[in-house]
Design an enzyme around this catalytic site. Structure first.
Site, short mmCIF file in Angstrom:
data_model
loop_
_atom_site.label_atom_id
_atom_site.label_comp_id
_atom_site.label_asym_id
_atom_site.label_seq_id
_atom_site.Cartn_x
_atom_site.Cartn_y
_atom_site.Cartn_z
N SER A 96 42.49 -13.71 -7.97
CA SER A 96 43.38 -14.07 -9.07
C SER A 96 43.14 -15.52 -9.48
O SER A 96 42.05 -15.88 -9.89
CB SER A 96 44.83 -13.81 -8.66
OG SER A 96 45.69 -13.89 -9.77
N ASP A 127 43.61 -3.65 -14.99
CA ASP A 127 44.10 -5.00 -14.68
C ASP A 127 43.78 -5.91 -15.86
O ASP A 127 42.64 -6.32 -16.07
CB ASP A 127 43.43 -5.53 -13.41
CG ASP A 127 44.06 -6.82 -12.91
OD1 ASP A 127 44.90 -7.39 -13.64
OD2 ASP A 127 43.72 -7.26 -11.79
N HIS A 146 47.44 -5.35 -10.52
CA HIS A 146 46.84 -6.63 -10.14
C HIS A 146 47.08 -6.97 -8.67
O HIS A 146 46.39 -7.83 -8.12
CB HIS A 146 47.41 -7.75 -11.03
CG HIS A 146 46.77 -9.09 -10.80
ND1 HIS A 146 45.43 -9.34 -11.00
CD2 HIS A 146 47.30 -10.27 -10.35
CE1 HIS A 146 45.16 -10.60 -10.70
NE2 HIS A 146 46.27 -11.19 -10.30
#
Length: 284
Positions: free
Chosen positions: A130, A185, A198
């Site tokens: 991320s 995502d 996610h």
């Protein structure tokens, strides 16, 4: 899945049984949210640098990071892998910095990679999740070519810079890069819309482990560890499972968000009064 577990078990037994006794006292698995093994123990045959996701605890997080670290240690033996997390505060707001990550985190990861490159016999791998994936992009692209050449492979998960950087890390070999994005995502399409998909990247840890292990073993064939200190198991790394393509940018706006109605263009006062009276009729 049973085949993969058996392969992992075989690798673990074969490698650990071949470890030199001098390394045994330094064995350890990744326990808790922190890892500073390179700074605590110095150079090891493999150095793994990890950048956690937004608001995860410590410098390793509590999802992908510790599991990927232990995946590498399962393959190569705990005493052969030094895991080092990037010490940065991954706030939600820091996603909005240019490049998707805070400058102090980028700088820290560059320092770690630069320090690891001074270990002449170590092989370096890196990964991020991320916001940590964005941090990995920005840190590696700013390194010198000499340091980049020491990084054997890089993996990113739920990569917020996938679309912006064209599905690669700028200035780094695409043949040594694996970008993993779940289907659906939307952070992989250049947005910061975060949905439950996610948070579903732990399932890709075996894939990332196999990928990094395969790249390390490929490099070791050309440049083996010296002094016979590292003996490779006679086991083949399983093929890398297929990874779904990242969502396309046209799907960046979720369908759950309503479309705004067209706004009429009225330039004179009488027209404005007319529009308002249609919506809220005046009392007689």
């Amino acid at each position: 899945m049973i085949f993969f577990l058996l392969a992992f078990a075989s690798l673990c037994v074969a490698v650990i049984s071949a470890l030199p006794a001098s390394l045994q006292p330094r064995q350890q698995w990744t326990v808790g949210y922190w890892a500073h093994e390179m700074s605590e123990y110095g150079c090891r045959p493999i150095i793994f640098i990890w950048a956690k996701a937004t608001i995860e605890p410590g410098n390793m997080g509590n999802t992908v990071g510790p599991l990927l670290s232990d995946g590498l240690k399962t393959v190569f033996g705990p005493a052969n892998v030094a895991t080092q997390g990037v010490d940065y505060w991954g706030f939600i707001e820091t996603n909005f910095y240019p490049g998707g990550a805070p400058p102090w985190g980028i700088y820290d990861m560059q320092l770690l990679l630069s320090a690891a490159s001074t270990c002449p016999d170590s092989k370096i791998v890196a990964a991020g999740y991320s916001q940590g994936a964005a941090l990995t992009h920005r840190a590696i692209e700013g390194l010198s070519d000499a340091i980049k050449s020491r990084i054997i492979a890089v993996v990113t998960f739920g990569d917020t810079q996938t679309f912006q950087d064209g599905g690669r890390i700028k200035g780094y070999d695409t043949n040594r890069t694996l970008i993993i994005c779940n289907e659906g995502d939307l952070v992989c399409t250049g947005t910061l819309y975060v949905f439950p998909v996610h948070f579903d990247y732990v399932k890709w840890v075996p894939t990332a482990t196999y990928y990094l292990a395969a790249k390390l073993l490929e490099d070791a064939i050309v440049t083996p560890w010296p002094n016979g200190s590292f003996i490779f198991p006679a086991v083949t790394i399983p093929p890398i499972p297929s990874i779904p393509p990242a969502p396309q940018p046209t799907d960046a706006v979720p369908s759950s968000l309503p479309t705004l109605p067209p706004i009429p263009v009225r330039r004179d006062l009488d027209s404005v009064v007319e529009v308002l009276s249609e919506v809220h009729p005046l009392d007689p």
